[in-house]
Scaffold this motif. Structure first.
Motif, PDB file in Angstrom:
ATOM      1  N   ARG A   1      -9.777  -6.054   6.696  1.00  0.00           N
ATOM      2  CA  ARG A   1      -9.451  -5.972   5.274  1.00  0.00           C
ATOM      3  C   ARG A   1     -10.633  -6.388   4.394  1.00  0.00           C
ATOM      4  NH1 ARG A   1      -6.293  -9.609   4.129  1.00  0.00           N
ATOM      5  NH2 ARG A   1      -5.819 -10.608   6.124  1.00  0.00           N
TER       6      ARG A   1
ATOM      7  N   PRO B   1     -14.348   5.973   8.201  1.00  0.00           N
ATOM      8  CA  PRO B   1     -13.705   5.642   9.482  1.00  0.00           C
ATOM      9  C   PRO B   1     -14.682   5.344  10.608  1.00  0.00           C
ATOM     10  CG  PRO B   1     -12.676   7.567   8.481  1.00  0.00           C
ATOM     11  CD  PRO B   1     -13.908   7.286   7.687  1.00  0.00           C
TER      12      PRO B   1
ATOM     13  N   HIS C   1      -6.379   7.584   2.950  1.00  0.00           N
ATOM     14  CA  HIS C   1      -6.134   8.404   4.124  1.00  0.00           C
ATOM     15  C   HIS C   1      -6.560   9.838   3.848  1.00  0.00           C
ATOM     16  CE1 HIS C   1      -3.651   4.819   4.822  1.00  0.00           C
ATOM     17  NE2 HIS C   1      -4.077   5.005   6.057  1.00  0.00           N
TER      18      HIS C   1
ATOM     19  N   MET D   1      -0.462   8.343   6.078  1.00  0.00           N
ATOM     20  CA  MET D   1      -0.570   6.903   6.274  1.00  0.00           C
ATOM     21  C   MET D   1       0.287   6.472   7.459  1.00  0.00           C
ATOM     22  SD  MET D   1       0.199   3.879   3.515  1.00  0.00           S
ATOM     23  CE  MET D   1      -0.218   2.171   3.895  1.00  0.00           C
TER      24      MET D   1
ATOM     25  N   GLU E   1      -8.970   6.952   8.242  1.00  0.00           N
ATOM     26  CA  GLU E   1      -8.691   5.912   7.258  1.00  0.00           C
ATOM     27  C   GLU E   1      -9.992   5.346   6.700  1.00  0.00           C
ATOM     28  OE1 GLU E   1      -5.378   2.841   7.603  1.00  0.00           O
ATOM     29  OE2 GLU E   1      -7.164   1.580   7.881  1.00  0.00           O
ATOM     30  N   TRP E   2     -10.190   5.520   5.413  1.00  0.00           N
ATOM     31  CA  TRP E   2     -11.309   4.933   4.692  1.00  0.00           C
ATOM     32  C   TRP E   2     -10.843   3.624   4.070  1.00  0.00           C
ATOM     33  CZ3 TRP E   2     -16.048   7.758   3.186  1.00  0.00           C
ATOM     34  CH2 TRP E   2     -16.163   8.998   3.811  1.00  0.00           C
ATOM     35  N   TRP E   3     -11.814   2.859   3.553  1.00  0.00           N
ATOM     36  CA  TRP E   3     -11.492   1.576   2.911  1.00  0.00           C
ATOM     37  C   TRP E   3     -12.278   1.473   1.614  1.00  0.00           C
ATOM     38  CZ3 TRP E   3      -7.895  -2.038   3.647  1.00  0.00           C
ATOM     39  CH2 TRP E   3      -8.048  -3.284   3.032  1.00  0.00           C
TER      40      TRP E   3
ATOM     41  N   ARG F   1     -15.061  -4.552   8.323  1.00  0.00           N
ATOM     42  CA  ARG F   1     -14.674  -3.226   8.809  1.00  0.00           C
ATOM     43  C   ARG F   1     -15.901  -2.429   9.237  1.00  0.00           C
ATOM     44  NH1 ARG F   1     -10.062   0.918   7.389  1.00  0.00           N
ATOM     45  NH2 ARG F   1      -8.840  -0.988   7.309  1.00  0.00           N
TER      46      ARG F   1
ATOM     47  N   ARG G   1      -3.975   7.840  -3.141  1.00  0.00           N
ATOM     48  CA  ARG G   1      -4.090   7.210  -1.823  1.00  0.00           C
ATOM     49  C   ARG G   1      -4.357   8.239  -0.740  1.00  0.00           C
ATOM     50  NH1 ARG G   1       0.032   6.566   1.691  1.00  0.00           N
ATOM     51  NH2 ARG G   1       1.668   6.634   0.122  1.00  0.00           N
TER      52      ARG G   1
ATOM     53  N   TRP H   1       0.838  -1.209   0.000  1.00  0.00           N
ATOM     54  CA  TRP H   1       0.000   0.000   0.000  1.00  0.00           C
ATOM     55  C   TRP H   1       0.867   1.251   0.000  1.00  0.00           C
ATOM     56  CZ3 TRP H   1      -3.258  -2.249   4.575  1.00  0.00           C
ATOM     57  CH2 TRP H   1      -4.145  -3.215   4.069  1.00  0.00           C
TER      58      TRP H   1
ATOM     59  N   PRO I   1      -6.612   0.943   1.856  1.00  0.00           N
ATOM     60  CA  PRO I   1      -6.944   2.086   2.705  1.00  0.00           C
ATOM     61  C   PRO I   1      -6.740   3.390   1.943  1.00  0.00           C
ATOM     62  CG  PRO I   1      -4.763   1.302   3.252  1.00  0.00           C
ATOM     63  CD  PRO I   1      -5.287   0.379   2.182  1.00  0.00           C
TER      64      PRO I   1
END
Length: 372
Positions: free
Chosen positions: A336, A195, A232, A237, A215-217, A341, A172, A104, A230
């Motif tokens: 993950r 988050p 940010h 990060m 932190e998003w996913w 999450r 990212r 990442w 992730p």
């Protein structure tokens, strides 16, 4: 889940680079310059960038000529090789958690299949690592391969990644209030988790505001596989993962439950969320779903409704499950995935119950969460 990390292997005499260059020189056509053995031994590694602000992939020949010889016909990727270089320089004992974080950070967004290492003399090509990478990869996979000089030897790290077709490059790092825009190919399904566990989903291009710091996913599924990364927002990060997976193995179901609860607490604290309290009723309500997971008949909607029927109404309620080598690895796997999450980060969850099954190859866990 990704495959296991391959153990490091010290090379026996190995293949001397000089011999390979000499062979290439005799193959007809324009003959390359053949350095002498001392030149090769003193040729320092050239490492790809270990940091990138954008998730992207890129091929081309490796900048290190010795790595280029070792790569041969393999589909070498620059971002994945940046991650391999960071691991070769900084990590003595590799885990998949280390590899994912390095990937990442280097801007490689796709799933990792496995990692392999080897140590050689400074004028040698790796022999064992090629076999390990070939055993891990399948058509369409990408390879990261890099060497780093450690003392008087070269430490090689190889990583196999599995890309998803139809995903362009995307940032990212974001500022608060930015809009995430990713021109995914039609048919690819995506889920974005904030988050605080809020989810948005769709098919095709992503267009969504990023209105929370943290932190998003982003998860993308379809076609050749899946992507989970992730993002940010308003922060840099982190240099270390929230959970240090794999962690220690469980010796009993009670031990596994305790370790899972600690891991969930660590996740919630890392995201500045209230730590849920153990609830005996939720422990009990997780037992039957655990057997359903083992039998392959677990159903999310049915089990959430079971929680509500038991009195957990008027607020949030959710249930998730995972399998892993250890309890921490299991919770890490939940972090993950979009569904895992979202369940672990929902701010309204104040209570938690866990059921576990411990076997020789790992643990299976069901976690039930609810508001007061």
């Amino acid at each position: 889940m990704p495959g296991p990390v391959s153990p490091g292997t010290a090379s026996s005499p190995g293949i001397i680079v000089l011999a390979l260059l000499a062979t290439l020189a005799g193959c007809g056509g324009k003959k390359p310059h053949v350095p002498d053995t001392q030149d090769l031994a003193e040729m320092l590694p050239v490492l790809p960038a270990a940091e990138a602000p954008v998730y992207a992939t890129g091929g081309g020949p490796p900048p290190d000529p010795i790595v280029a010889l070792a790569v041969g016909e393999l589909p070498w990727d620059e971002a994945l090789s940046g991650a391999a270089g960071a691991l070769a320089v900084n990590t003595d004992v590799l885990t998949m958690s280390d590899a994912r974080l390095a990937a990442w950070r280097a801007g490689y967004p796709y799933a990792l299949v496995g990692v392999a290492t080897e140590t050689t003399g400074p004028a040698e090509l790796p022999t064992a690592i090629r076999g390990e990478l070939d055993a891990l990869r399948r058509p369409g996979d990408q390879v990261g391969l890099t060497r780093a000089r450690v003392g008087e030897q070269d430490r090689w790290v190889g990583i196999v990644g599995r890309p998803v077709a139809g995903v362009p490059s995307f940032p990212r790092q974001h500022d608060l209030g930015d809009r995430l825009a990713v021109e995914l190919a039609g048919g690819l399904q995506w889920t974005l988790v904030s988050p605080t566990g809020q989810t948005r989903s769709g098919v095709g291009p992503v267009s969504s505001p990023l209105g929370e710091v943290g932190e998003w996913w982003l998860e993308v599924r379809g076609g050749t596989g899946m992507l989970g990364v992730p993002l940010h927002v308003g922060m840099v990060m982190p240099t270390a993962p929230v959970l240090e997976a794999p962690g220690e193995a469980a010796v009993s179901p009670a031990d596994a439950r305790d370790r899972v609860l600690v891991a969930i607490e660590d996740v919630r604290l890392a995201f500045d969320l209230p730590v849920p309290r153990e609830d005996p009723t939720l422990h009990t309500l997780s037992d039957a779903p655990l057997q359903e997971v083992v039998d392959g008949v677990w159903d999310h909607a049915r089990n959430v409704e079971r929680l509500r029927s038991a009195g957990f109404v008027g607020g949030s309620a959710d249930q998730v499950w995972c399998r892993g080598r250890t309890p921490v690895a299991c919770v890490d796997a939940l972090m993950r995935s979009a569904t895992g999450r979202a369940a672990l980060l929902a701010p309204g969850h104040r209570l938690v119950g866990v059921a576990t099954r411990v076997e020789t190859d790992g643990v299976t866990v069901v976690a039930s969460l609810a508001s007061e």
